[in-house]
Design a protein around this motif. Structure first.
Motif, mmCIF file in Angstrom:
data_model
loop_
_atom_site.group_PDB
_atom_site.id
_atom_site.type_symbol
_atom_site.label_atom_id
_atom_site.label_comp_id
_atom_site.label_asym_id
_atom_site.label_seq_id
_atom_site.Cartn_x
_atom_site.Cartn_y
_atom_site.Cartn_z
ATOM 1 N N PRO A 292 0.825 -1.203 0.000
ATOM 2 C CA PRO A 292 0.000 0.000 0.000
ATOM 3 C C PRO A 292 0.867 1.264 0.000
ATOM 4 C CG PRO A 292 0.219 -0.812 2.225
ATOM 5 C CD PRO A 292 0.989 -1.774 1.349
ATOM 6 N N ARG A 293 0.275 2.364 -0.431
ATOM 7 C CA ARG A 293 0.971 3.648 -0.363
ATOM 8 C C ARG A 293 0.820 4.287 1.019
ATOM 9 N NH1 ARG A 293 -1.870 6.973 -4.558
ATOM 10 N NH2 ARG A 293 -3.412 5.348 -4.406
ATOM 11 N N GLU A 294 -0.307 3.986 1.685
ATOM 12 C CA GLU A 294 -0.607 4.638 2.963
ATOM 13 C C GLU A 294 0.083 3.914 4.122
ATOM 14 O OE1 GLU A 294 -3.006 3.628 0.895
ATOM 15 O OE2 GLU A 294 -4.068 5.420 0.195
ATOM 16 N N VAL A 295 1.362 4.212 4.310
ATOM 17 C CA VAL A 295 2.109 3.689 5.451
ATOM 18 C C VAL A 295 2.740 4.861 6.179
ATOM 19 C CG1 VAL A 295 2.569 1.438 4.409
ATOM 20 C CG2 VAL A 295 4.181 3.291 4.055
ATOM 21 N N SER A 296 3.079 4.658 7.433
ATOM 22 C CA SER A 296 3.619 5.744 8.245
ATOM 23 C C SER A 296 4.971 6.197 7.735
ATOM 24 C CB SER A 296 3.738 5.292 9.699
ATOM 25 O OG SER A 296 4.743 4.295 9.813
ATOM 26 N N HIS A 297 5.368 7.391 8.150
ATOM 27 C CA HIS A 297 6.674 7.929 7.754
ATOM 28 C C HIS A 297 7.796 6.982 8.156
ATOM 29 C CE1 HIS A 297 10.393 10.088 8.923
ATOM 30 N NE2 HIS A 297 10.234 10.683 7.758
ATOM 31 N N ALA A 298 7.736 6.441 9.365
ATOM 32 C CA ALA A 298 8.801 5.549 9.845
ATOM 33 C C ALA A 298 8.919 4.308 8.962
ATOM 34 C CB ALA A 298 8.534 5.148 11.295
ATOM 35 N N THR A 299 7.788 3.745 8.561
ATOM 36 C CA THR A 299 7.814 2.556 7.712
ATOM 37 C C THR A 299 8.304 2.894 6.310
ATOM 38 O OG1 THR A 299 6.011 1.546 8.967
ATOM 39 C CG2 THR A 299 6.398 0.703 6.755
ATOM 40 N N GLN A 333 1.660 20.813 3.051
ATOM 41 C CA GLN A 333 1.395 20.944 4.487
ATOM 42 C C GLN A 333 0.570 19.767 4.985
ATOM 43 O OE1 GLN A 333 2.529 22.991 6.688
ATOM 44 N NE2 GLN A 333 3.500 24.581 5.448
ATOM 45 N N ALA A 334 -0.417 19.355 4.170
ATOM 46 C CA ALA A 334 -1.274 18.240 4.566
ATOM 47 C C ALA A 334 -0.486 16.936 4.604
ATOM 48 C CB ALA A 334 -2.452 18.120 3.602
ATOM 49 N N VAL A 335 0.450 16.750 3.661
ATOM 50 C CA VAL A 335 1.287 15.545 3.660
ATOM 51 C C VAL A 335 2.106 15.483 4.941
ATOM 52 C CG1 VAL A 335 3.248 14.426 2.538
ATOM 53 C CG2 VAL A 335 1.397 15.352 1.148
ATOM 54 N N TYR A 336 2.685 16.614 5.326
ATOM 55 C CA TYR A 336 3.465 16.662 6.571
ATOM 56 C C TYR A 336 2.563 16.414 7.785
ATOM 57 C CZ TYR A 336 5.710 18.779 10.634
ATOM 58 O OH TYR A 336 6.203 19.008 11.901
ATOM 59 N N GLN A 337 1.434 17.097 7.834
ATOM 60 C CA GLN A 337 0.550 16.991 8.996
ATOM 61 C C GLN A 337 -0.099 15.609 9.102
ATOM 62 O OE1 GLN A 337 -2.087 20.330 8.430
ATOM 63 N NE2 GLN A 337 -0.461 21.820 8.877
ATOM 64 N N SER A 338 -0.170 14.873 7.998
ATOM 65 C CA SER A 338 -0.771 13.538 8.036
ATOM 66 C C SER A 338 0.100 12.537 8.788
ATOM 67 C CB SER A 338 -1.032 13.024 6.614
ATOM 68 O OG SER A 338 0.178 12.713 5.954
ATOM 69 N N GLU A 339 1.299 12.948 9.191
ATOM 70 C CA GLU A 339 2.193 12.079 9.961
ATOM 71 C C GLU A 339 2.152 12.358 11.460
ATOM 72 O OE1 GLU A 339 3.665 9.649 8.598
ATOM 73 O OE2 GLU A 339 3.494 10.172 6.473
ATOM 74 N N LEU A 340 1.556 13.466 11.851
ATOM 75 C CA LEU A 340 1.601 13.886 13.251
ATOM 76 C C LEU A 340 0.740 12.983 14.130
ATOM 77 C CD1 LEU A 340 1.380 17.779 12.849
ATOM 78 C CD2 LEU A 340 3.412 16.307 12.906
ATOM 79 N N ASN A 424 -7.233 13.186 13.013
ATOM 80 C CA ASN A 424 -8.280 12.590 12.180
ATOM 81 C C ASN A 424 -7.861 12.431 10.726
ATOM 82 O OD1 ASN A 424 -10.956 11.491 12.245
ATOM 83 N ND2 ASN A 424 -11.654 13.254 11.053
ATOM 84 N N HIS A 425 -6.771 13.102 10.322
ATOM 85 C CA HIS A 425 -6.299 12.998 8.946
ATOM 86 C C HIS A 425 -4.959 12.281 8.859
ATOM 87 C CE1 HIS A 425 -9.591 15.429 7.571
ATOM 88 N NE2 HIS A 425 -9.252 16.429 8.352
ATOM 89 N N HIS A 426 -4.641 11.495 9.874
ATOM 90 C CA HIS A 426 -3.403 10.717 9.813
ATOM 91 C C HIS A 426 -3.472 9.759 8.631
ATOM 92 C CE1 HIS A 426 -0.154 7.956 10.924
ATOM 93 N NE2 HIS A 426 0.271 8.893 11.748
ATOM 94 N N ILE A 427 -2.343 9.539 7.985
ATOM 95 C CA ILE A 427 -2.311 8.736 6.769
ATOM 96 C C ILE A 427 -2.822 7.313 7.003
ATOM 97 C CG2 ILE A 427 0.107 8.027 7.093
ATOM 98 C CD1 ILE A 427 0.373 8.313 3.998
ATOM 99 N N LEU A 428 -2.593 6.774 8.204
ATOM 100 C CA LEU A 428 -3.045 5.409 8.483
ATOM 101 C C LEU A 428 -4.553 5.325 8.637
ATOM 102 C CD1 LEU A 428 -0.312 4.023 10.900
ATOM 103 C CD2 LEU A 428 -0.563 3.671 8.441
ATOM 104 N N LEU A 429 -5.196 6.423 9.033
ATOM 105 C CA LEU A 429 -6.649 6.401 9.142
ATOM 106 C C LEU A 429 -7.298 6.307 7.758
ATOM 107 C CD1 LEU A 429 -7.456 8.831 12.083
ATOM 108 C CD2 LEU A 429 -8.177 6.456 11.854
ATOM 109 N N SER A 430 -6.642 6.867 6.746
ATOM 110 C CA SER A 430 -7.162 6.697 5.384
ATOM 111 C C SER A 430 -7.175 5.220 5.008
ATOM 112 C CB SER A 430 -6.301 7.479 4.387
ATOM 113 O OG SER A 430 -6.472 8.870 4.554
ATOM 114 N N ARG A 431 -6.128 4.529 5.375
ATOM 115 C CA ARG A 431 -6.049 3.094 5.075
ATOM 116 C C ARG A 431 -7.072 2.309 5.885
ATOM 117 N NH1 ARG A 431 -0.382 0.075 5.906
ATOM 118 N NH2 ARG A 431 -1.055 -2.094 5.604
ATOM 119 N N CYS A 432 -7.262 2.694 7.145
ATOM 120 C CA CYS A 432 -8.278 2.037 7.986
ATOM 121 C C CYS A 432 -9.667 2.206 7.382
ATOM 122 C CB CYS A 432 -8.274 2.634 9.390
ATOM 123 S SG CYS A 432 -6.828 2.253 10.408
#
Length: 557
Positions: A292-299, A333-340, A424-432
């Motif tokens: 998937p594309r929607e993985v955390s920054h660390a991964t 900005q949204a890409v960065y904030q989606s990791e917080l 609420n806009h974390h990248i992993l929530l999109s995948r969930c």
């Protein structure tokens, strides 16, 4: 998708049928949808006129006479792509030292590249694993192995680059070359088992008549370089020449569509298309992670380091990678904030996420582990259902229980993740949320004989909020013209239609923003449906026509 809603049934939900006003609400909802459909017919005619006036936007795609001239300047003039759009290769300091650049202003949906893979897929032993020497052996077994090996001399790291690095004094080796070439080959040479396999492959290449383009026999450095080339340039669907020139971006402006061998839309090629407006001279980029594309920054940091040997860095380095200082657009900005996570950027290094002071894994890691397990369950369940086409809508009770448990678990994962991530806009929530929508679609498509209309309505009542929240996050991170936005817009439109037709009372009870009355609900259904159609129009499935025109242009010259 439509199959899932068609399985919704024809009877109304009991919660409305027991209400004296239920039939009236359904009749009004149907009348309102028909009203907006009629209004849109005139708008469609006006839009088609506007499309005719904007035909200059796609004029480049219809001009193929210069294909030979432009592709002749690519690294593989004798192996041109099926189509090259408004792009040229420019030398840069990063990555492999080159990348695609826009040669004109490009609107979203424009086709940039169409290409068949040089190596189609990977050996069975390599699927889902890090590429190893088994892939080189698999390559040597092909009838066109000699041609492939010679083409790979121009993939990063090129044969000339590797040879020159080892001819230089160690003090003169560039830092990136040391990381991506010297250190990697040194680590391979230090592995006894690996070295033994390399010696076998050297003998095997000689037996098969596979040599370098200068006629010399392959040596251990050549074998290791081929492996690095595959790791650095390979995609899930195989190894490509011209796609390898795309550089990675955490905020890419292109999307890659994979080859397809299923259904009526079979295509043996991949294509890259723009996902937003790009100005002349801008770099054209892809995201290297496909599924998937929607993985955390660390991964992502770990995968990109392991696979491609470049580091997207910690928080400050990641900001530089995104070029936030030069371009603080809303999407970046949204890409960065989606990791917080609860307002903070999680710590990591090149090996992945860092454990907390108590030794526990970060919340994102636990969520990703759960997602991996649940997504595997979805794939397994779909395989079971698709292997029994005669079962149709009559899913077995065991499969139904698995599907129902999957939907409930996905729903609970969303709730738990919202609390643990605080974003609420974390990248992993999109995948969930996408997982939750997929699990509901399985239930609606295969369980119509088991679900009554009340149960189906409650599924839809959970479906719509997930889809709306997913769409909001997607628009922030991907923009308004991305194909993912089209898919989710269609999900929302179909969900509103289903509830308007079968239980408008339940739809109104959700109190969704902008949908407090039946009139508002009908307007919103119309809006999302037209958005899906608008975006689909930007991404026409016309690659076959483009390829045919290219061939005609070649034959006329």
């Amino acid at each position: 998708m439509e199959a899932a809603w068609n399985a919704f049934g024809t009877d109304s939900d009991s919660s409305d049928s027991e209400d004296d006003g239920g039939a009236a609400r359904r009749e009004k909802a149907t009348r309102l949808m028909q009203q907006y459909n009629t209004q849109s017919a005139h708008q469609d005619k006006q839009a088609s006129k506007a499309d005719d006036n904007n035909s200059s936007l796609i004029s480049f795609q219809l001009s193929f006479d210069d294909q030979k001239l432009r592709t002749a300047s690519l690294p593989w003039p004798n192996n041109p792509p099926l189509y090259l759009g408004p792009a040229y290769v420019e030398k840069i300091k990063l990555g492999g030292g080159r990348g695609y650049t826009a040669m004109q202003n490009i609107p979203p949906g424009t086709c940039i590249l169409v290409e068949e893979p040089l190596v189609k897929g990977w050996s069975e032993q390599q699927v889902g694993k890090r590429l190893g020497l088994e892939s080189i052996q698999h390559l040597f077994e092909k009838d066109n192995a000699q041609s492939i090996v010679q083409c790979m001399e121009q993939l990063h790291p090129t044969k000339d680059k590797v040879d020159s690095v080892y001819q230089n004094n160690s003090d003169n080796i560039a830092p990136l070359d040391k990381i991506q070439i010297v250190d990697m080959i040194s680590s391979m040479d230090g592995d006894t088992t690996h070295s033994q396999h390399v010696q076998f492959l050297i003998a095997y290449a000689k037996e098969k008549g596979v040599v370098n383009s200068n006629g010399t026999q392959l040596n251990s450095r050549d074998i290791n370089r081929l492996l690095l080339t595959m790791r650095y340039n390979g995609f899930d669907s195989g190894l490509y020449l011209h796609f390898s020139i795309f550089n990675h971006d955490e905020d890419p402006n292109c999307i890659k569509f994979r080859p397809s061998t299923e259904g009526t839309q079979q295509r043996p090629y991949s294509e890259a298309r723009k996902t937003r407006h790009v100005k002349k001279g801008e770099a054209l980029t892809l995201h290297y992670l496909e599924n998937p594309r929607e993985v955390s920054h660390a991964t992502r940091r770990k995968i990109l380091w392991d696979q491609h040997r470049f580091d997207i860095g910690d928080e400050e380095a990641f900001k530089k990678f995104l070029r936030l200082a030069e371009d603080s657009s809303a999407i970046k900005q949204a890409v960065y904030q989606s990791e917080l996570v609860h307002g903070s950027f999680p710590e990591s290094d090149k090996t992945g996420a860092k454990e907390g002071s108590d030794g526990d894994l970060p919340a994102a890691c636990n969520i990703e582990n759960s997602l991996d397990d649940l997504e595997d369950m979805v794939v397994e369940l779909q395989a079971i259902l698709e292997s029994k086409p005669d079962e149709g809508k009559f899913m077995s009770s065991a499969s139904f229980e698995r599907a129902a448990a999957l939907e409930l678990t996905a729903w609970e994962l969303i709730t738990a993740s919202e609390a643990s991530l605080g974003n609420n806009h974390h990248i992993l929530l999109s995948r969930c949320r996408r997982l939750h929508l997929d699990s509901i679609e399985i239930l609606l498509e295969y369980c119509s004989s088991i679900l009554d209309n009340k149960a189906s309505t409650e599924l839809m009542a959970r479906f719509l909020p997930s889809a709306l929240e997913l769409l909001e996050s997607q628009k922030l991170r991907l923009g308004n013209d991305h194909t993912d936005v089209a898919r989710t817009s269609n999900d929302i439109s179909m969900g509103i239609q289903a509830l308007l037709s079968h239980s408008p009372k339940r739809l109104l009870s959700l109190e969704l923003e902008g949908m407090r009355t039946l009139d508002q609900c009908s307007r919103m259904e119309h809006f999302f449906r037209k958005e899906k159609e608008r975006i689909e129009k930007l991404f026409p499935k016309d690659a076959d026509n483009i390829i045919a025109m290219v061939k005609e242009a070649y034959s006329n010259n």
